[in-house]
Design a protein around this motif. Structure first.
Motif, PDB file in Angstrom:
ATOM      1  N   LEU A  50       0.844  -1.200   0.000  1.00  0.00           N
ATOM      2  CA  LEU A  50       0.000   0.000   0.000  1.00  0.00           C
ATOM      3  C   LEU A  50       0.872   1.239   0.000  1.00  0.00           C
ATOM      4  O   LEU A  50       1.860   1.311   0.742  1.00  0.00           O
ATOM      5  CB  LEU A  50      -0.906   0.018   1.237  1.00  0.00           C
ATOM      6  CG  LEU A  50      -1.921  -1.119   1.350  1.00  0.00           C
ATOM      7  CD1 LEU A  50      -2.554  -1.140   2.737  1.00  0.00           C
ATOM      8  CD2 LEU A  50      -2.978  -0.977   0.272  1.00  0.00           C
ATOM      9  N   GLY A  51       0.486   2.220  -0.822  1.00  0.00           N
ATOM     10  CA  GLY A  51       1.170   3.499  -0.827  1.00  0.00           C
ATOM     11  C   GLY A  51       0.929   4.236   0.478  1.00  0.00           C
ATOM     12  O   GLY A  51       0.089   3.844   1.305  1.00  0.00           O
ATOM     13  N   GLU A  52       1.640   5.311   0.673  1.00  0.00           N
ATOM     14  CA  GLU A  52       1.563   6.074   1.922  1.00  0.00           C
ATOM     15  C   GLU A  52       0.124   6.456   2.275  1.00  0.00           C
ATOM     16  O   GLU A  52      -0.559   7.127   1.499  1.00  0.00           O
ATOM     17  CB  GLU A  52       2.424   7.332   1.812  1.00  0.00           C
ATOM     18  CG  GLU A  52       2.541   8.085   3.112  1.00  0.00           C
ATOM     19  CD  GLU A  52       3.521   9.237   3.039  1.00  0.00           C
ATOM     20  OE1 GLU A  52       3.167  10.327   3.529  1.00  0.00           O
ATOM     21  OE2 GLU A  52       4.622   9.042   2.479  1.00  0.00           O
ATOM     22  N   GLY A  53      -0.342   5.982   3.428  1.00  0.00           N
ATOM     23  CA  GLY A  53      -1.671   6.300   3.937  1.00  0.00           C
ATOM     24  C   GLY A  53      -2.825   5.689   3.167  1.00  0.00           C
ATOM     25  O   GLY A  53      -3.988   5.966   3.465  1.00  0.00           O
ATOM     26  N   ALA A  54      -2.562   4.834   2.192  1.00  0.00           N
ATOM     27  CA  ALA A  54      -3.624   4.284   1.333  1.00  0.00           C
ATOM     28  C   ALA A  54      -4.470   3.248   2.070  1.00  0.00           C
ATOM     29  O   ALA A  54      -3.960   2.458   2.867  1.00  0.00           O
ATOM     30  CB  ALA A  54      -3.017   3.648   0.087  1.00  0.00           C
ATOM     31  N   ASP A  55      -5.762   3.250   1.782  1.00  0.00           N
ATOM     32  CA  ASP A  55      -6.661   2.246   2.332  1.00  0.00           C
ATOM     33  C   ASP A  55      -6.437   0.914   1.636  1.00  0.00           C
ATOM     34  O   ASP A  55      -6.152   0.851   0.437  1.00  0.00           O
ATOM     35  CB  ASP A  55      -8.125   2.655   2.155  1.00  0.00           C
ATOM     36  CG  ASP A  55      -8.642   3.495   3.302  1.00  0.00           C
ATOM     37  OD1 ASP A  55      -7.862   3.800   4.215  1.00  0.00           O
ATOM     38  OD2 ASP A  55      -9.831   3.833   3.295  1.00  0.00           O
ATOM     39  N   GLY A  56      -6.629  -0.177   2.394  1.00  0.00           N
ATOM     40  CA  GLY A  56      -6.532  -1.511   1.837  1.00  0.00           C
ATOM     41  C   GLY A  56      -7.893  -2.153   1.679  1.00  0.00           C
ATOM     42  O   GLY A  56      -8.123  -2.907   0.749  1.00  0.00           O
ATOM     43  N   ALA A  57      -8.805  -1.864   2.612  1.00  0.00           N
ATOM     44  CA  ALA A  57     -10.139  -2.465   2.549  1.00  0.00           C
ATOM     45  C   ALA A  57     -11.122  -1.636   3.347  1.00  0.00           C
ATOM     46  O   ALA A  57     -10.813  -1.172   4.442  1.00  0.00           O
ATOM     47  CB  ALA A  57     -10.112  -3.887   3.090  1.00  0.00           C
ATOM     48  N   LYS A  58     -12.323  -1.480   2.799  1.00  0.00           N
ATOM     49  CA  LYS A  58     -13.441  -0.859   3.520  1.00  0.00           C
ATOM     50  C   LYS A  58     -13.904  -1.816   4.604  1.00  0.00           C
ATOM     51  O   LYS A  58     -13.631  -3.020   4.536  1.00  0.00           O
ATOM     52  CB  LYS A  58     -14.608  -0.609   2.564  1.00  0.00           C
ATOM     53  CG  LYS A  58     -14.359   0.383   1.467  1.00  0.00           C
ATOM     54  CD  LYS A  58     -15.590   0.451   0.560  1.00  0.00           C
ATOM     55  CE  LYS A  58     -15.390   1.426  -0.573  1.00  0.00           C
ATOM     56  NZ  LYS A  58     -15.625   2.805  -0.207  1.00  0.00           N
ATOM     57  N   PRO A  59     -14.648  -1.325   5.606  1.00  0.00           N
ATOM     58  CA  PRO A  59     -15.170  -2.238   6.631  1.00  0.00           C
ATOM     59  C   PRO A  59     -15.991  -3.371   6.006  1.00  0.00           C
ATOM     60  O   PRO A  59     -16.849  -3.145   5.170  1.00  0.00           O
ATOM     61  CB  PRO A  59     -16.038  -1.328   7.502  1.00  0.00           C
ATOM     62  CG  PRO A  59     -15.392   0.021   7.367  1.00  0.00           C
ATOM     63  CD  PRO A  59     -14.962   0.076   5.917  1.00  0.00           C
ATOM     64  N   HIS A  60     -15.655  -4.584   6.440  1.00  0.00           N
ATOM     65  CA  HIS A  60     -16.297  -5.790   5.930  1.00  0.00           C
ATOM     66  C   HIS A  60     -16.102  -6.908   6.939  1.00  0.00           C
ATOM     67  O   HIS A  60     -15.417  -6.734   7.947  1.00  0.00           O
ATOM     68  CB  HIS A  60     -15.697  -6.184   4.572  1.00  0.00           C
ATOM     69  CG  HIS A  60     -14.269  -6.615   4.641  1.00  0.00           C
ATOM     70  ND1 HIS A  60     -13.222  -5.722   4.775  1.00  0.00           N
ATOM     71  CD2 HIS A  60     -13.691  -7.845   4.614  1.00  0.00           C
ATOM     72  CE1 HIS A  60     -12.076  -6.376   4.813  1.00  0.00           C
ATOM     73  NE2 HIS A  60     -12.330  -7.684   4.727  1.00  0.00           N
TER      74      HIS A  60
END
Length: 167
Positions: A50-60
């Protein structure tokens, strides 16, 4: 690459250069290592950068599987059943079935993590679709329609962090 479709009497070997790469727009991406069909259903595994501060997954949540995350480098911010915690390189998180969770690179940090889902669910198609969504080539509804197939059940909750936004 040695792939074994369900025969658990042989080892699965996936060399780094053989793993399919699904790029993400922040400079990171998925390395697809093992799908459930490759392991006789035992597990699925991928490496995510993941790039700097990037999200990996929404709540699930996952109804059928536990998910293990091992942070290889950087720092990952996890949302686990309503609480947020940061785990740095060398740390491990195991999320049991039905626990709401989300994750992303911690603010100001990149992240590199190994994710293992067990028992396995064939999810390579999900990661490919997620890459298309994040690049604007498809819409999020295409993923939402496949929640049961991939055992990724998205939750309608307020953003788990200020920078929330990716899938």
């Amino acid at each position: 690459m040695v792939r074994d479709t369900g025969d658990t009497t042989h080892a699965l070997i996936v060399r780094a250069e053989e793993a399919e790469h699904v790029p993400l727009p922040h400079g990171g991406g998925f390395r697809l290592l093992a799908d459930a069909g490759d392991t006789g259903g035992a597990l699925g595994a991928n490496r995510l950068t993941l790039g700097e501060g990037a999200d990996g997954a929404k709540p699930h949540l996952h109804t059928r599987s536990s998910e293990l995350f091992y942070v290889l480098d950087g720092a990952v911010e996890f949302f686990l059943d309503g609480a947020t915690t940061t785990v740095e390189a060398g740390g491990l998180v195991v999320v049991p079935p039905r626990m709401p969770h989300a994750f992303g690179a911690a603010p100001g940090s990149t992240a590199d993590l190994l994710a293992v889902l067990t028992p396995g669910v064939d999810r390579f198609g999900y990661f490919r679709a997620l890459g298309r969504v994040q690049h604007g080539l498809d819409d999020f509804a295409s993923l939402a329609a496949e929640q049961d197939r991939y055992d990724v059940h998205f939750l309608d909750v307020p953003p788990w962090r200020k920078a929330a936004g990716s899938g």
